[in-house]
Design a protein around this motif. Sequence first.
Motif, PDB file in Angstrom:
ATOM      1  N   GLN A  24      -2.277   8.223   4.675  1.00 54.98           N
ATOM      2  CA  GLN A  24      -1.448   9.359   4.640  1.00 54.98           C
ATOM      3  C   GLN A  24      -0.219   9.439   5.715  1.00 54.98           C
ATOM      4  N   ILE A  25      -0.669   9.089   6.911  1.00 58.17           N
ATOM      5  CA  ILE A  25       0.425   9.454   8.016  1.00 58.17           C
ATOM      6  C   ILE A  25       1.443   8.121   7.896  1.00 58.17           C
ATOM      7  N   THR A  26       1.139   7.025   7.637  1.00 61.70           N
ATOM      8  CA  THR A  26       1.914   5.835   7.512  1.00 61.70           C
ATOM      9  C   THR A  26       2.932   6.111   6.438  1.00 61.70           C
ATOM     10  N   ARG A  27       2.352   6.619   5.503  1.00 61.99           N
ATOM     11  CA  ARG A  27       3.327   7.024   4.114  1.00 61.99           C
ATOM     12  C   ARG A  27       4.417   7.898   4.541  1.00 61.99           C
ATOM     13  N   MET A  30       0.994  -1.276  -0.229  1.00 65.83           N
ATOM     14  CA  MET A  30      -0.030   0.098  -0.076  1.00 65.83           C
ATOM     15  C   MET A  30       0.950   1.337  -0.132  1.00 65.83           C
ATOM     16  N   ASN A  31       1.813   1.337   0.822  1.00 63.61           N
ATOM     17  CA  ASN A  31       2.425   2.737   1.163  1.00 63.61           C
ATOM     18  C   ASN A  31       4.092   2.432   0.400  1.00 63.61           C
ATOM     19  N   ALA A  32       4.382   3.341  -0.175  1.00 63.65           N
ATOM     20  CA  ALA A  32       5.701   3.531  -0.685  1.00 63.65           C
ATOM     21  C   ALA A  32       6.691   3.966   0.524  1.00 63.65           C
ATOM     22  N   VAL A  33       7.971   3.592   0.608  1.00 60.80           N
ATOM     23  CA  VAL A  33       8.671   4.124   1.450  1.00 60.80           C
ATOM     24  C   VAL A  33       8.984   5.602   1.246  1.00 60.80           C
ATOM     25  N   LEU A  36      -8.403   9.149  15.184  1.00 64.30           N
ATOM     26  CA  LEU A  36      -7.012   9.258  15.548  1.00 64.30           C
ATOM     27  C   LEU A  36      -5.962   9.945  14.419  1.00 64.30           C
ATOM     28  N   PRO A  37      -5.792   8.945  13.358  1.00 62.17           N
ATOM     29  CA  PRO A  37      -4.676   9.213  12.359  1.00 62.17           C
ATOM     30  C   PRO A  37      -5.059  10.709  11.830  1.00 62.17           C
TER      31      PRO A  37
END
Length: 307
Positions: free
Chosen positions: A34-37, A1-4, A274-275
């Motif tokens: 959004q926040i994890t990315r 899902m997320n790019a580093v 929360l996020p």
Amino acid sequence: MNAVASSQPLLRYAYYPGCVAQGACRELYDSTEQITRHLGIELVELESASCCGSGTFKEESEQLEDAVNARNLALAEALGLPMLTHCSTCQGVLGRVNEKLKAAKTNNPEYFHHIETLCQKGGCESRYQGSGDVRHLLWMLVSDYGLERLQQQVKRPLRGLRCAAFYGCYLLRTHDIARFDSARDPRSMETLFEGLGATPVWYRGRTQCCGWPISSYAPEQSFTMAGRHLLEALEAGADCLVTPCPLCHLNLDSRQPEVEAVIGRKLGIPILHLPQLVGLALGIPAEKLGLNRHVVQVETVLQKVYQ
């Protein structure tokens, strides 16, 4: 899902978004992405996972709940990654089943192998082994990523914003709560608020049920419960409530007009996932966090954040 998106040591999770975040609360799915990315956390989404049942499967059959969720857990185990969810209901159900079956592997191997067989019949290519872990987004941010490290990423401190945590039921009654917080007197969300620059607001209802589980057959009682918590938070001076549970969000935000009708009081208090709160502090634009999707408008929150 997320790019580093970070040169810091990478955290990777098997991502279980759950049902509500992909439908009624799409802003939860988007703000988590959004926040994890932004933080450089990689989420490998379990696209073939099924609904956990939100605790209702066991009313018909505990075996059904165990088999369905053993399959979900096996998908994460096959990746060699801990499972991450942003839904405290999913976390509670998956965590409970995982701990139950881990114990059964030693104490009741016949039942363990029976569930394992049902998983295979259900089309699961991976065998459930009881080797995985289930984390909620809150626990991941606090324990895995770390509050100090998160604080270093804050671009827009939330000074002047008074946030009331609404933990709800499942998050504080999970199998592994003692690893992260106290079930009776939790502090992790309030500590997170302070790390983001906000001021925590304390009130009695923050650890109680929002009323969602009974909303389908006892709406007046459900909305009375929700209204009591919202009034307490307002009277304590809160600018908003922040919840780690999409079902709590539905009852407190999307049904707040119905709550107002039942209690005979105007509330108008914004409810943030929360996020979304974390994303605002990280400097992520409000529209990317889905803050325009809420029933109760969040302009008063954004005015304080952007002032």
